[in-house]
Design an enzyme around this catalytic site. Structure first.
Site, PDB file in Angstrom:
ATOM      1  N   ARG A  11      90.011  19.617  33.388  1.00 54.09           N
ATOM      2  CA  ARG A  11      90.027  21.002  33.871  1.00 54.09           C
ATOM      3  C   ARG A  11      89.984  21.989  32.704  1.00 54.09           C
ATOM      4  NH1 ARG A  11      92.947  23.658  39.158  1.00 54.09           N
ATOM      5  NH2 ARG A  11      92.102  25.723  38.750  1.00 54.09           N
TER       6      ARG A  11
ATOM      7  N   GLU B  22      80.553  33.388  33.683  1.00 52.06           N
ATOM      8  CA  GLU B  22      81.215  32.171  34.193  1.00 52.06           C
ATOM      9  C   GLU B  22      80.183  31.237  34.836  1.00 52.06           C
ATOM     10  OE1 GLU B  22      84.331  31.623  33.442  1.00 52.06           O
ATOM     11  OE2 GLU B  22      85.224  33.603  33.136  1.00 52.06           O
TER      12      GLU B  22
ATOM     13  N   HIS C 197      86.849  40.462  30.860  1.00 48.99           N
ATOM     14  CA  HIS C 197      87.104  39.049  30.568  1.00 48.99           C
ATOM     15  C   HIS C 197      85.784  38.276  30.402  1.00 48.99           C
ATOM     16  CE1 HIS C 197      88.993  35.121  30.847  1.00 48.99           C
ATOM     17  NE2 HIS C 197      88.197  34.824  31.860  1.00 48.99           N
TER      18      HIS C 197
ATOM     19  N   GLU D 223      95.448  20.207  35.687  1.00 43.87           N
ATOM     20  CA  GLU D 223      95.067  20.335  34.269  1.00 43.87           C
ATOM     21  C   GLU D 223      95.902  19.402  33.389  1.00 43.87           C
ATOM     22  OE1 GLU D 223      93.974  24.372  33.299  1.00 43.87           O
ATOM     23  OE2 GLU D 223      94.114  23.950  31.179  1.00 43.87           O
TER      24      GLU D 223
ATOM     25  N   ARG E 215     109.070  29.757  50.260  1.00 44.84           N
ATOM     26  CA  ARG E 215     108.723  28.492  49.575  1.00 44.84           C
ATOM     27  C   ARG E 215     107.308  27.990  49.887  1.00 44.84           C
ATOM     28  NH1 ARG E 215     114.042  27.192  51.163  1.00 44.84           N
ATOM     29  NH2 ARG E 215     115.471  27.665  49.478  1.00 44.84           N
TER      30      ARG E 215
ATOM     31  N   LYS F 224      82.896  23.567  39.874  1.00 43.66           N
ATOM     32  CA  LYS F 224      84.332  23.830  39.775  1.00 43.66           C
ATOM     33  C   LYS F 224      85.105  22.890  40.700  1.00 43.66           C
ATOM     34  CE  LYS F 224      88.143  26.710  39.146  1.00 43.66           C
ATOM     35  NZ  LYS F 224      88.696  27.944  38.705  1.00 43.66           N
TER      36      LYS F 224
ATOM     37  N   HIS G 233      89.836  35.089  24.710  1.00 45.64           N
ATOM     38  CA  HIS G 233      91.172  35.692  24.843  1.00 45.64           C
ATOM     39  C   HIS G 233      91.559  36.426  23.566  1.00 45.64           C
ATOM     40  CE1 HIS G 233      92.338  32.709  28.244  1.00 45.64           C
ATOM     41  NE2 HIS G 233      91.803  33.820  28.723  1.00 45.64           N
TER      42      HIS G 233
ATOM     43  N   ASN H 200      87.557  26.101  30.362  1.00 50.89           N
ATOM     44  CA  ASN H 200      87.931  27.176  29.438  1.00 50.89           C
ATOM     45  C   ASN H 200      86.982  27.283  28.251  1.00 50.89           C
ATOM     46  OD1 ASN H 200      90.173  28.267  30.732  1.00 50.89           O
ATOM     47  ND2 ASN H 200      91.409  26.513  30.128  1.00 50.89           N
TER      48      ASN H 200
ATOM     49  N   LYS I 216      94.689  28.054  41.075  1.00 51.29           N
ATOM     50  CA  LYS I 216      95.528  28.680  40.028  1.00 51.29           C
ATOM     51  C   LYS I 216      95.875  30.078  40.510  1.00 51.29           C
ATOM     52  CE  LYS I 216      94.277  26.457  35.683  1.00 51.29           C
ATOM     53  NZ  LYS I 216      93.678  26.662  34.347  1.00 51.29           N
TER      54      LYS I 216
ATOM     55  N   HIS J 205      86.884  30.456  26.206  1.00 52.56           N
ATOM     56  CA  HIS J 205      88.047  31.274  26.565  1.00 52.56           C
ATOM     57  C   HIS J 205      89.034  31.465  25.415  1.00 52.56           C
ATOM     58  CE1 HIS J 205      86.358  30.865  30.523  1.00 52.56           C
ATOM     59  NE2 HIS J 205      87.351  31.513  31.101  1.00 52.56           N
TER      60      HIS J 205
HETATM   61  P1  NAD Z   1      89.107  42.436  39.441  1.00 52.72           P
HETATM   62  O1  NAD Z   1      89.769  41.738  40.527  1.00 52.72           O
HETATM   63  O2  NAD Z   1      89.899  43.423  38.659  1.00 52.72           O
HETATM   64  O3  NAD Z   1      87.814  43.164  40.001  1.00 52.72           O
HETATM   65  C1  NAD Z   1      87.025  43.938  39.131  1.00 52.72           C
HETATM   66  C2  NAD Z   1      86.830  45.356  39.673  1.00 52.72           C
HETATM   67  O4  NAD Z   1      85.884  45.324  40.750  1.00 52.72           O
HETATM   68  C3  NAD Z   1      88.090  45.972  40.258  1.00 52.72           C
HETATM   69  O5  NAD Z   1      88.093  47.338  39.998  1.00 52.72           O
HETATM   70  C4  NAD Z   1      87.918  45.720  41.758  1.00 52.72           C
HETATM   71  O6  NAD Z   1      88.658  46.581  42.564  1.00 52.72           O
HETATM   72  C5  NAD Z   1      86.442  45.929  41.915  1.00 52.72           C
HETATM   73  N1  NAD Z   1      85.804  45.266  43.038  1.00 52.72           N
HETATM   74  C6  NAD Z   1      86.101  44.054  43.561  1.00 52.72           C
HETATM   75  N2  NAD Z   1      85.181  43.719  44.486  1.00 52.72           N
HETATM   76  C7  NAD Z   1      84.306  44.750  44.563  1.00 52.72           C
HETATM   77  C8  NAD Z   1      83.149  44.976  45.318  1.00 52.72           C
HETATM   78  N3  NAD Z   1      82.655  44.051  46.137  1.00 52.72           N
HETATM   79  N4  NAD Z   1      82.499  46.159  45.165  1.00 52.72           N
HETATM   80  C9  NAD Z   1      82.961  47.087  44.268  1.00 52.72           C
HETATM   81  N5  NAD Z   1      84.040  46.909  43.500  1.00 52.72           N
HETATM   82  C10 NAD Z   1      84.712  45.736  43.642  1.00 52.72           C
HETATM   83  O7  NAD Z   1      88.480  41.423  38.371  1.00 52.72           O
HETATM   84  P2  NAD Z   1      87.790  39.992  38.516  1.00 52.72           P
HETATM   85  O8  NAD Z   1      86.836  39.908  37.388  1.00 52.72           O
HETATM   86  O9  NAD Z   1      87.313  39.723  39.891  1.00 52.72           O
HETATM   87  O10 NAD Z   1      89.004  38.987  38.248  1.00 52.72           O
HETATM   88  C11 NAD Z   1      89.713  39.005  37.031  1.00 52.72           C
HETATM   89  C12 NAD Z   1      91.055  38.359  37.267  1.00 52.72           C
HETATM   90  O11 NAD Z   1      90.852  37.029  37.663  1.00 52.72           O
HETATM   91  C13 NAD Z   1      91.929  38.321  36.024  1.00 52.72           C
HETATM   92  O12 NAD Z   1      93.238  38.704  36.369  1.00 52.72           O
HETATM   93  C14 NAD Z   1      91.903  36.857  35.611  1.00 52.72           C
HETATM   94  O13 NAD Z   1      93.087  36.459  34.956  1.00 52.72           O
HETATM   95  C15 NAD Z   1      91.741  36.174  36.941  1.00 52.72           C
HETATM   96  N6  NAD Z   1      91.129  34.844  36.880  1.00 52.72           N
HETATM   97  C16 NAD Z   1      91.769  33.850  37.531  1.00 52.72           C
HETATM   98  C17 NAD Z   1      91.220  32.573  37.563  1.00 52.72           C
HETATM   99  C18 NAD Z   1      91.893  31.487  38.343  1.00 52.72           C
HETATM  100  O14 NAD Z   1      91.484  30.338  38.234  1.00 52.72           O
HETATM  101  N7  NAD Z   1      92.864  31.812  39.161  1.00 52.72           N
HETATM  102  C19 NAD Z   1      90.004  32.319  36.900  1.00 52.72           C
HETATM  103  C20 NAD Z   1      89.382  33.368  36.231  1.00 52.72           C
HETATM  104  C21 NAD Z   1      89.940  34.632  36.239  1.00 52.72           C
HETATM  105  N1  GLY Z   2      89.557  29.233  35.424  1.00 49.83           N
HETATM  106  C1  GLY Z   2      90.007  28.001  34.892  1.00 49.83           C
HETATM  107  C2  GLY Z   2      90.597  27.076  35.888  1.00 49.83           C
HETATM  108  O1  GLY Z   2      90.588  27.343  37.059  1.00 49.83           O
HETATM  109  O2  GLY Z   2      91.090  26.052  35.515  1.00 49.83           O
END
Ligand code: NAD
Ligand code: GLY
Length: 365
Positions: free
Chosen positions: A242, A185, A266, A237, A121, A227, A253, A246, A143, A249
């Site tokens: 918040r 971003e 993305h 949100e 939990r 942020k 998307h 987006n 998030k 986005h």
């Molecule tokens: P990712 O985590 O897939 O990383 C991209 C690639 O880079 C992967 O292959 C990873 O293994 C590699 N990598 C990571 N760090 C590295 C480094 N220092 N050197 C070499 N390779 C490295 O992608 P991302 O763009 O970091 O994140 C995308 C994800 O984030 C999506 O799932 C998306 O939905 C999520 N997201 C969440 C929020 C939120 O608020 N929680 C906001 C935006 C995106």
């Molecule tokens: N990436 C959008 C949010 O964190 O709200």
């Protein structure tokens, strides 16, 4: 090692610091001072662990530390992976005072955060983001979640970390396309609330692409500051603030889903989506053509795509945009621009104008 910059996400009793600096991932004291219990579990993946796990573990130098290494890729941000994490936490007899440490990009951060939200939990967790996207966006704000076969990020929770440790040195191993995706971003923050930052980005993009240390640290700091302010004002949100994060986005998307996940990153889809949002804002008379040009030029200078993919018709765009999480009572809501540095959320969307705007953009070379 550069100086450590510290910002705070102000959320009352759930406030936490964001540390930014080169080489700070190996500073065990940062992790230790934000892990109340004695058990630590680092969750990473097969790409990031060989690069950075050893430095992180060396810094902590603690006996009770487990590691969970996941396969790399968005397809593993799933309920099945979550089960695997729970199996390993239970097998290692992790109790409620365990701290999970997410070492990786947004995929690792989102899944680790959600595991932390659910395990017994709710347990503590720390974000150690290693992509630019994760350092400026996903690691901040709480998030967390996983994908469902019927929708991305559809299963999740708000669960804030104990701290964020953004080591800018990790960006040196990031593939160039991933760096540009993160820059989309960064540009977003300039567009939604911070015109001076947008102007600074126009001058400094070449330095950011070269990872010039002072410039990249400043860009991450400004992005996190923006942020953190938005999250502090509207953590769950609810007020609409918040949702401004987006920008681009809803269009983005649609591109990601329409072209098939993985074809565009993305951040690439969001870049094109921000140009589309700017174009639509111009058609509403809210901004001028010169401002749209500036948005498009800055994103292109970050080596991001700014042209609408021709494979997607306007009908398909609208169909996909109707699936957006911001749709409320069946009404499409869009984040649009009143100026560079001033975004608004509106549900007063003229669908005929939107359709003709997309059709025209998809025909432009
Ligand atoms: P990712 O985590 O897939 O990383 C991209 C690639 O880079 C992967 O292959 C990873 O293994 C590699 N990598 C990571 N760090 C590295 C480094 N220092 N050197 C070499 N390779 C490295 O992608 P991302 O763009 O970091 O994140 C995308 C994800 O984030 C999506 O799932 C998306 O939905 C999520 N997201 C969440 C929020 C939120 O608020 N929680 C906001 C935006 C995106
Ligand atoms: N990436 C959008 C949010 O964190 O709200």
């Amino acid at each position: 090692m550069t100086e450590v910059q510290t910002l705070t996400v102000n959320l009352g009793s759930r406030s936490y610091p964001i540390y930014i600096g080169e080489g700070i991932l190996g500073q065990g004291k940062l992790i230790k001072s934000h892990s109340p219990g004695r058990q630590l579990v680092v969750i990473s993946n097969e790409v990031v662990a060989p690069l950075y796990l050893e430095s992180l573990l060396k810094g902590i130098n603690q006996a009770e530390i487990e590691t969970i290494i996941l396969p790399d890729g968005e397809q593993y941000k799933s309920i099945a992976t979550l089960e695997n994490i729970f199996d390993q936490l239970l097998s290692a007899h992790c109790s409620r005072d365990v701290t999970l440490i997410a070492l990786g990009g947004g995929v690792i951060g989102d899944i680790t955060g959600f595991a932390a939200a659910c395990y017994q939990r709710g347990v503590n967790f720390i974000q150690v983001p290693t992509t630019l996207l994760a350092q400026v966006d996903s690691s901040v704000g709480g998030k967390t979640g996983v994908n469902h076969p019927l929708g991305k990020n559809m299963i999740g929770a708000f669960h804030q970390p104990n701290c964020v440790i953004a080591d800018t040195g990790t960006l040196k191993t990031l593939p160039p396309r991933e760096l540009s995706a993160g820059l989309a971003e960064v540009v977003k923050y300039g567009l939604i609330t911070d015109q001076p930052f947008f102007l600074w980005l126009e001058k400094n993009m070449p330095r950011l692409l070269k990872l010039e240390p002072d410039s990249i640290t400043y860009a991450i700091e400004q992005s996190c500051r923006c942020k953190a302010q938005v999250v502090a004002a509207d953590e769950l949100e609810q007020s609409g603030q918040r949702a401004l994060l987006n920008l681009g986005h809803t269009f983005g998307h649609a591109i990601e889903t329409g072209l098939g996940y993985g074809k565009w990153l993305h951040g690439e889809a969001v870049a094109c989506g921000m140009v589309m949002a700017a174009e639509f804002s111009a058609r509403l008379g809210w901004i001028g053509a010169a401002q749209v040009k500036k948005v498009s030029a800055l994103l292109a200078s970050a080596r991001l795509p700014v042209k609408v993919p021709k494979e997607l018709s306007a009908d398909r765009f609208l169909e996909l945009m109707a699936l957006d999480k911001k749709v409320k009572d069946g009404k499409l809501r869009l984040v649009l621009l009143k100026d560079i540095g001033k975004a608004i959320l509106t549900d007063d969307v003229d669908l005929t104008l939107l359709h003709s705007t997309i059709t025209e953009l998809a025909q432009t070379d």
